[in-house]
Scaffold this active site. Structure first.
Site, PDB file in Angstrom:
ATOM      1  N   HIS A 136       0.834  -1.202   0.000  1.00  0.00           N
ATOM      2  CA  HIS A 136       0.000   0.000   0.000  1.00  0.00           C
ATOM      3  C   HIS A 136       0.868   1.252   0.000  1.00  0.00           C
ATOM      4  CE1 HIS A 136      -2.480  -3.243   1.629  1.00  0.00           C
ATOM      5  NE2 HIS A 136      -3.546  -2.553   1.303  1.00  0.00           N
ATOM      6  N   HIS A 178      -3.865   3.367  -3.405  1.00  0.00           N
ATOM      7  CA  HIS A 178      -4.122   2.849  -2.056  1.00  0.00           C
ATOM      8  C   HIS A 178      -3.402   1.533  -1.786  1.00  0.00           C
ATOM      9  CE1 HIS A 178      -6.188   1.241   1.481  1.00  0.00           C
ATOM     10  NE2 HIS A 178      -6.222   0.120   0.784  1.00  0.00           N
ATOM     11  N   GLU A 204     -18.017  -2.515  24.196  1.00  0.00           N
ATOM     12  CA  GLU A 204     -17.241  -3.751  24.323  1.00  0.00           C
ATOM     13  C   GLU A 204     -16.025  -3.785  23.399  1.00  0.00           C
ATOM     14  OE1 GLU A 204     -20.543  -3.648  24.075  1.00  0.00           O
ATOM     15  OE2 GLU A 204     -21.375  -4.750  25.764  1.00  0.00           O
ATOM     16  N   HIS A 260     -30.112 -12.632  24.768  1.00  0.00           N
ATOM     17  CA  HIS A 260     -29.066 -12.564  25.782  1.00  0.00           C
ATOM     18  C   HIS A 260     -28.455 -13.932  26.105  1.00  0.00           C
ATOM     19  CE1 HIS A 260     -30.385  -8.527  26.128  1.00  0.00           C
ATOM     20  NE2 HIS A 260     -29.698  -8.272  27.234  1.00  0.00           N
TER      21      HIS A 260
HETATM   22  C1  LIG Z   1     -12.003  -3.616   9.819  1.00  0.00           C
HETATM   23  C2  LIG Z   1     -11.426  -3.552   8.446  1.00  0.00           C
HETATM   24  N1  LIG Z   1     -12.270  -3.554   7.391  1.00  0.00           N
HETATM   25  C3  LIG Z   1     -11.775  -3.532   6.141  1.00  0.00           C
HETATM   26  C4  LIG Z   1     -10.438  -3.517   5.907  1.00  0.00           C
HETATM   27  C5  LIG Z   1      -9.897  -3.546   4.508  1.00  0.00           C
HETATM   28  N2  LIG Z   1      -9.303  -2.213   4.185  1.00  0.00           N
HETATM   29  C6  LIG Z   1      -8.006  -2.008   4.295  1.00  0.00           C
HETATM   30  S1  LIG Z   1      -7.568  -0.416   3.952  1.00  0.00           S
HETATM   31  C7  LIG Z   1      -9.178  -0.013   3.626  1.00  0.00           C
HETATM   32  C8  LIG Z   1      -9.532   1.390   3.238  1.00  0.00           C
HETATM   33  C9  LIG Z   1      -8.957   2.340   4.196  1.00  0.00           C
HETATM   34  O1  LIG Z   1      -9.107   3.642   3.783  1.00  0.00           O
HETATM   35  P1  LIG Z   1      -8.222   4.731   4.475  1.00  0.00           P
HETATM   36  O2  LIG Z   1      -8.138   4.479   5.904  1.00  0.00           O
HETATM   37  O3  LIG Z   1      -8.750   6.037   4.051  1.00  0.00           O
HETATM   38  O4  LIG Z   1      -6.783   4.471   3.901  1.00  0.00           O
HETATM   39  P2  LIG Z   1      -6.128   5.141   2.603  1.00  0.00           P
HETATM   40  O5  LIG Z   1      -6.788   4.545   1.413  1.00  0.00           O
HETATM   41  O6  LIG Z   1      -6.349   6.590   2.712  1.00  0.00           O
HETATM   42  O7  LIG Z   1      -4.701   4.704   2.720  1.00  0.00           O
HETATM   43  C10 LIG Z   1     -10.000  -1.107   3.803  1.00  0.00           C
HETATM   44  C11 LIG Z   1     -11.456  -1.077   3.581  1.00  0.00           C
HETATM   45  C12 LIG Z   1      -9.589  -3.529   7.038  1.00  0.00           C
HETATM   46  N3  LIG Z   1      -8.270  -3.558   6.916  1.00  0.00           N
HETATM   47  N4  LIG Z   1     -10.114  -3.522   8.280  1.00  0.00           N
END
Ligand SMILES: Cc1ncc(C[n+]2csc(CCOP(=O)(O)OP(=O)(O)O)c2C)c(N)n1
Ligand SMILES: [Mg+2]
Length: 677
Positions: free
Chosen positions: A49, A280, A427, A489
């Site tokens: 990334h 990304h 939680e 529950h």
């Molecule tokens: C809980 C969770 N859901 C989905 C993902 C998959 N995922 C990784 S990065 C991302 C997008 C993140 O966007 P952002 O935080 O804006 O990062 P940028 O593209 O700006 O680097 C997703 C959906 C993850 N890592 N964790």
């Protein structure tokens, strides 16, 4: 310089062109080293990334060269600042920083092996892969909540040991994804409430996620949102070193936690892809990568950094050396040093075991008929005075979980001398923040919650297991035995779901003695989380022997058959009493059966084959647990019989429910008779 709001409306490539026009400042040169290493590592791995490291390099450079208190020579120095890359996908940002600042174990070879087997530069930062990686991140938002726990631990430790030993800050880089995740709402709300003023979140406000612009799914005003939680908030141009430094400096003076929204261009430097989701999560590609380096004015060969820039970074890496040395001197002559060293090493205090032994002797003598949640409370009454680093809490169910005992004042906003945390109904944040406390060191956190809502903190339990953290979750109301509150529950699938998480001990003790034993194992365990599934309803005393912690084997023969075993009844928790009643009834009919207690599958699985087969025996096996049977075939074999739940529960008094769902000693007897006929 355009105002920051005007910047937001500018086309990313135009803004980039303006930022890259003219000579490159020394700060930008430093930041470009992060960018170049990121481009090289991601291109070489052809995976990763680049967007975040390229976008946040200027912010990270300001933080790491001027504010973050650390010394690359000793990344585990206890009074260092904590840095959490909550947006873990941007891992090359962290690895580049560790490399550039001269951390051992993150050499150029490690960067060249980014994302390869056995490289500490794994796809996402992993705790334990390198000593300067403070926590595992990747599940978005959890890093931020973990950092809240670290910041809370710092305050609590400072209240105990004083500012001369504990005085550090917690810094987080979080992205749009972290802020969208629900856990960030829980954690930020709590941090604002508690006034964790030494916590700063640097928000990579690039308005891009994987699917495209954040406007696809989100129109929050993050600054107003955090301000409403009680945070100090500021927006800066994330490519303006002076503005970033000014905001960071203000954060160090704030009486509130601080959010700095850093307007950045994702993939900064990439000539065509900057500002788009294309940067990304995939390699830029040879042409775009070369174009980026050209645009950044970077002409060093791949994986090399010009000496003057490298020298600047190395200096940043030893900036904290003097602070560390003076801390070491202060600590050396501090009267609390032995105690601090003990708790940081995770070593339990001398004498804690005597408190347990006294309690167990008492249980043996008085044979209390208690709910296991009540037995747990009695255990805590013994342990809390004996183990000062044990700190408790509950997600708003203190009176149900029975997790707060005498002399356990609550932590309150701005006052961290307490030992009990009212986490609120949060939680997921509770689980992650407890991980942060364990990672910080010096505290052993336990929680309280309903077993059914372990689902709400499951992702944090999973990370605790992955990171091998000593956190303990007290999960009460563990079955239909909770009664009238009904199927919403009543946990049914939860034991199986939790048992499925690797490196997680799920305990379901049957009586007071077993509860004490399971707590003892959970406390001793220093390499992963322990969960205690406890009843709301009373359970009969079944154990009076104290010589050995029998739960440590995970499963054991509670009552051998009188004569050759015709069947083996295997039960946990509240159903162990039913099995014992069935054993008596069957004995009266001349059918000899053994009863096995199985409080912890994971520990039982660790025993040698001889122990397991001795316990389980070769007679027909009947498993009894007021939960779904998923996984029980592992112990029962193909011809075993399971008595438990096959669907959701219902709302009614507990006794009626046990009858209604056929989890009774009569049903056990009938199953045995059928098998031995
Ligand atoms: C809980 C969770 N859901 C989905 C993902 C998959 N995922 C990784 S990065 C991302 C997008 C993140 O966007 P952002 O935080 O804006 O990062 P940028 O593209 O700006 O680097 C997703 C959906 C993850 N890592 N964790
Ligand atoms: Mg983003």
């Amino acid at each position: 310089m355009a105002s920051i709001d005007a910047v937001a409306d500018t086309n990313a490539l135009d803004r980039q062109a303006a930022l890259l026009a003219g000579p490159t400042s020394p700060d930008r040169c430093m930041a470009n080293a992060i960018r170049a290493l990121t481009i090289d590592a991601v291109e070489r791995a052809n995976s990763g990334h680049p967007g975040l490291p390229l976008g946040m390099a200027d912010v990270a450079t300001a933080l790491w060269t001027r504010f973050l208190k650390f010394d690359a020579a000793d990344p585990r120095w206890p009074d260092r600042d904590r840095f959490v890359l909550s947006a873990g996908h941007g891992s090359m940002l962290l690895y580049s920083l560790l490399h550039l600042t001269g951390h051992a174990g993150m050499g150029i070879e490690e960067l060249r092996n980014f994302r390869q087997l056995h490289s500490p530069a794994a796809g996402h930062p992993e705790y334990g892969e390198h000593p300067a990686i403070e926590t595992t991140t990747g599940p978005l938002g959890q890093g931020l909540a973990t950092a809240v726990g670290m910041a809370l631990a710092e305050r609590m430790m400072a209240a105990r040991f004083g500012k001369s030993l504990v005085d550090h800050r917690t810094w987080v880089i979080a992205g749009d994804g972290c802020l969208m995740e629900g856990i960030s709402h829980e954690a930020a709300s709590l941090a604002g409430h508690l006034r964790l003023e030494k916590l700063t979140v640097l928000y990579d406000d690039n308005a891009i996620t994987i699917d495209g612009g954040t406007d696809l799914a989100c129109s929050d005003d993050a600054l107003r949102r955090f301000a409403a939680y009680g945070w100090a908030v500021k927006r800066v141009d994330g490519h303006d070193p002076a503005a970033i430094a000014a905001a960071l400096s203000a954060a160090t003076r704030s009486r509130k936690p601080t959010l700095i929204a850093c307007r950045t261009i994702i993939g900064f430097g990439a000539p065509h892809k900057a500002g788009t989701a294309a940067t990304h999560g995939s390699a830029l590609g040879a042409a775009e990568a070369a174009g980026a380096k050209l645009a950044l004015g970077w002409d060093a060969p791949p994986f090399t950094v010009p000496e003057d820039i490298a020298e600047g970074w190395r200096r940043a890496g030893s900036r904290g050396a003097a602070a560390r040395r003076s801390w070491l001197k202060r600590a050396a002559r501090h009267p609390l040093r032995p105690e601090l060293e003990r708790v940081l090493a995770g070593k339990l205090p001398d004498g804690w075991h005597a408190a347990m032994a006294t309690l167990k002797a008492q249980f043996a003598e008085t044979k209390p008929k208690l709910a296991t949640r009540q037995s747990s409370q009695k255990v805590l009454e013994a342990l809390v005075p004996a183990i000062p680093e044990l700190v408790g809490g509950s997600a708003d169910l203190t009176g149900s979980n029975l997790t707060q005992v005498a002399n356990m004042p609550a932590v309150t906003p701005g006052n961290f001398a307490g030992r009990y945390i009212h986490w609120g109904i949060r939680e997921h944040a509770m689980g992650a923040a407890m991980n942060g406390m364990a990672l910080h060191g010096g505290l052993i956190p336990y929680s309280g919650g309903f077993l059914v809502f372990s689902d709400y903190m499951r992702p944090a339990i999973r990370l605790a297991a992955l990171m091998r953290l000593r956190v303990i979750h007290v999960l009460t109301h563990d079955s239909i035995g909770l009664g009238e509150d009904g199927p919403t529950h009543q946990p049914v699938e939860h034991l199986a779901a939790l048992r499925a998480i690797p490196n997680t001990y799920v305990f379901r003790p049957a009586d007071a003695m077993e509860t004490a034993e399971c707590w003892e194992i959970a406390l001793r365990r220093n390499d992963g989380p322990s969960l205690l599934a406890l009843t709301r309803q009373a359970t009969p005393p079944l154990r009076t022997d104290t010589a050995e912690n029998r739960c440590a084997r995970g499963g054991y023969v509670l009552a051998e058959a009188d004569g050759a075993r015709r069947a083996t009844l295997i039960a946990s928790g509240s159903e162990l009493g039913l099995a014992m009643a069935a054993r008596d009834a069957l004995a009266a009919e001349g059918i000899a059966v053994a009863v096995v207690s199985l409080p912890c599958w994971e520990l039982f699985a660790l025993q040698d084959e001889a122990w397991r087969s001795g316990v389980l025996g070769s007679a027909p096996r009947i498993g009894i647990e007021a939960a779904g049977g998923f996984g029980w075939e592992r112990w029962l074999g193909n011809d075993g019989c399971f008595i438990g739940m096959s669907g959701f529960g219902a709302s009614a008094p507990a006794e009626q429910l046990y009858k209604h769902f056929g989890i009774t000693s009569d049903a056990i007897c009938a199953a045995v008779r059928k098998r031995v006929a």
